[in-house]
Design an enzyme around this catalytic site. Structure first.
Site, PDB file in Angstrom:
ATOM      1  N   VAL A  82       0.798  -1.262   0.255  1.00 56.66           N
ATOM      2  CA  VAL A  82       0.002  -0.076  -0.208  1.00 56.66           C
ATOM      3  C   VAL A  82       0.904   1.136  -0.079  1.00 56.66           C
ATOM      4  O   VAL A  82       1.721   1.397   0.822  1.00 56.66           O
ATOM      5  CB  VAL A  82      -0.908  -0.190   1.305  1.00 56.66           C
ATOM      6  N   VAL A  84       0.845   5.750  -1.442  1.00 48.94           N
ATOM      7  CA  VAL A  84       0.402   6.764  -2.354  1.00 48.94           C
ATOM      8  C   VAL A  84       1.533   7.804  -2.531  1.00 48.94           C
ATOM      9  O   VAL A  84       2.332   8.077  -1.513  1.00 48.94           O
ATOM     10  CB  VAL A  84      -0.650   7.522  -1.673  1.00 48.94           C
ATOM     11  N   GLY A  92      -7.850  11.727  -1.572  1.00 47.77           N
ATOM     12  CA  GLY A  92      -8.516  10.711  -1.266  1.00 47.77           C
ATOM     13  C   GLY A  92      -8.134   9.454  -1.974  1.00 47.77           C
ATOM     14  O   GLY A  92      -8.970   8.395  -2.207  1.00 47.77           O
ATOM     15  N   LEU A  94      -5.856   7.041  -1.139  1.00 42.83           N
ATOM     16  CA  LEU A  94      -6.039   5.991  -0.220  1.00 42.83           C
ATOM     17  C   LEU A  94      -7.190   5.430   0.216  1.00 42.83           C
ATOM     18  O   LEU A  94      -7.727   4.123   0.178  1.00 42.83           O
ATOM     19  CB  LEU A  94      -4.998   6.101   0.949  1.00 42.83           C
ATOM     20  N   GLU A 119       2.826   2.334   9.325  1.00 44.96           N
ATOM     21  CA  GLU A 119       2.417   3.286   9.985  1.00 44.96           C
ATOM     22  C   GLU A 119       1.164   2.903  10.739  1.00 44.96           C
ATOM     23  O   GLU A 119       0.131   3.238   9.844  1.00 44.96           O
ATOM     24  CB  GLU A 119       2.425   4.648   9.310  1.00 44.96           C
ATOM     25  N   TYR A 123      -4.420   2.705   9.533  1.00 42.41           N
ATOM     26  CA  TYR A 123      -5.334   1.803   9.293  1.00 42.41           C
ATOM     27  C   TYR A 123      -6.597   1.500  10.013  1.00 42.41           C
ATOM     28  O   TYR A 123      -7.493   0.945   9.868  1.00 42.41           O
ATOM     29  CB  TYR A 123      -4.551   0.623   8.989  1.00 42.41           C
ATOM     30  N   PHE A 409       4.650 -10.037   4.817  1.00 37.59           N
ATOM     31  CA  PHE A 409       4.025 -10.274   3.331  1.00 37.59           C
ATOM     32  C   PHE A 409       3.925  -9.199   2.331  1.00 37.59           C
ATOM     33  O   PHE A 409       3.608  -8.167   2.799  1.00 37.59           O
ATOM     34  CB  PHE A 409       2.847 -11.003   3.471  1.00 37.59           C
TER      35      PHE A 409
END
Length: 409
Positions: A82, A84, A92, A94, A119, A123, A409
């Site tokens: 993940v 950006v 917007g 993410l 971080e 989440y 992973f």
């Protein structure tokens, strides 16, 4: 320019992965790592955000089987890669990727999504809660002794090339998965992760080494590690860097740790990402000289509350109604009656009064038994609506062993 969120195509993988590398500091990974992650990529589960020809956002998921309390293996999406681009923050991107991904996870029938967070603060707003912890130890083997159990001397140890014994070690690992929540049943291709050893990542240490433990000709444990030599005026002070260690019984486990402690020309064993209840803590003579540190590891997100709660068992009989808050995945919102015990569980929608109220994030933290509902309630994260319900639920959701993610992973 406008951006487009779309499924990753094979021909776009290099651009996609380059965006990820820049987001994580810009240091290119070794060729071996590129090849492994490319081969493991499930292109129908990976998405990128594009602005023209440029990739400005990345996310993906691997198809995993995750062990849960009771020993079952549950389909879970392992969210990964993940990022950006720094040039496109606060637009917007993410949120749109997380929205698309969780909708896709649900459509594929997975009841759980899991991730490891660079971080953690990012989440929680998408419903992920820290569910396992990992221990790091830096053990002063020059001053710490081991007390080993009866039978340790009956275990035979021998060196082996990691690749030569890899199949047998993977079979032993597979036997262990159902014994501890949070472990991953390695799917085809993932066995290669245990042998990944690019020279650029060794930082002065040796190539990967392996020692296997045997009893009556049967493999009962293994340890993979490297050694970083170092010297001082007073003599050698090398470090043993433990990558992974698995054993089927206390004697085999102790034999492997005793071997690591006794490697010539070393005075430190560094062990990373170990279970927080690792038995080595009870073998050492002085825990203070082990430099123990603990951090969050696997984060869990219940994608389908009912199916996820039915997939595990409960340490004590439980019959209560959970009022779940989940603004990001509103199909989970509302009240669920959970009935379960050591044999199984049923979780269904209900209009009955709630016994506990909590967010899906905090339900994720408690799901594997690593964090108690009682401790979450003490932080104001769980509200008891029926006297006694909190104690009942906290006992039931617990695990006899700490949940643990053995590798990233």
């Amino acid at each position: 320019m406008t951006t487009e969120l779309r499924q990753l195509r094979q021909q776009d993988w290099d651009e996609y992965y380059g965006t990820l590398e820049v987001a994580f500091g810009g240091v290119a990974e070794a060729k071996e790592e590129h090849e492994l992650w490319n081969s493991l990529t499930e292109f129908d589960r990976f998405f990128g955000t594009w602005e023209g020809e440029a990739c400005v956002g990345t996310t993906g998921a691997f198809s995993f089987r995750l062990s849960v309390p009771g020993g079952s293996l549950v389909d879970a999406a392992g969210v990964t890669m993940v990022s950006v681009a720094a040039t496109h923050r606060r637009q917007g991107i993410l949120t749109s990727m997380m929205r698309r991904q969780l909708d896709d996870v649900r459509a594929k029938g997975d009841s759980l999504a899991v991730l490891t967070a660079s971080e953690p603060d990012i989440y929680g707003r998408f419903g992920y809660g820290a569910a396992t912890q990992a221990m790091t130890a830096e053990i002063d083997t020059a001053r710490v002794r081991l007390t080993v159990p009866t039978g340790t001397d009956d275990v035979r140890l021998r060196y082996a090339k990691p690749a030569d014994v890899h199949e047998a070690c993977e079979a032993l690992y597979a036997r262990r998965v159902s014994e501890r929540p949070g472990m991953l049943a390695r799917q085809p291709g993932w066995e290669r992760l245990g042998l990944l050893d690019p020279e650029s990542e060794r930082h002065g240490a040796s190539a990967l080494q392996c020692v296997v433990a045997e009893r009556d000709g049967e493999l009962v444990g293994y340890a993979r590690y490297s050694v970083k030599p170092d010297w001082a005026m007073a003599g050698p002070k090398g470090t043993v860097r433990l990558r992974d260690l698995e054993a089927v019984d206390p004697a085999a486990n102790a034999a492997l740790w005793r071997f690591l402690f006794g490697i010539d020309l070393t005075s430190t064993v560094e062990a990373h990402s170990r279970p927080v209840d690792d038995a080595v803590l009870h073998l050492v003579s002085d825990m203070r000289r082990c430099q123990i540190q603990v951090r969050d590891s696997l984060h869990v997100r219940l994608v389908e509350v009912g199916a996820a709660l039915e997939a595990r068992t409960y340490r004590a009989p439980v019959n209560l109604v959970l009022d779940v808050e989940d603004a990001f995945c509103p199909w989970n919102e509302g009240r669920w009656r959970l009935k379960g015990d050591l044999k199984g569980a049923i979780c269904e929608r209900t209009e009955d009064d709630a016994d506990l109220a909590l967010s899906v994030r905090d339900l994720g933290s408690a799901y594997l038994g690593g964090f108690s509902l009682m401790s979450l309630a003490a932080a104001g994260r769980v509200r008891e609506l029926r006297p006694g319900a909190l104690a009942e639920a906290s006992l039931a959701f617990g695990s006899d062993v700490a949940p643990w993610l053995p590798h990233g992973f």
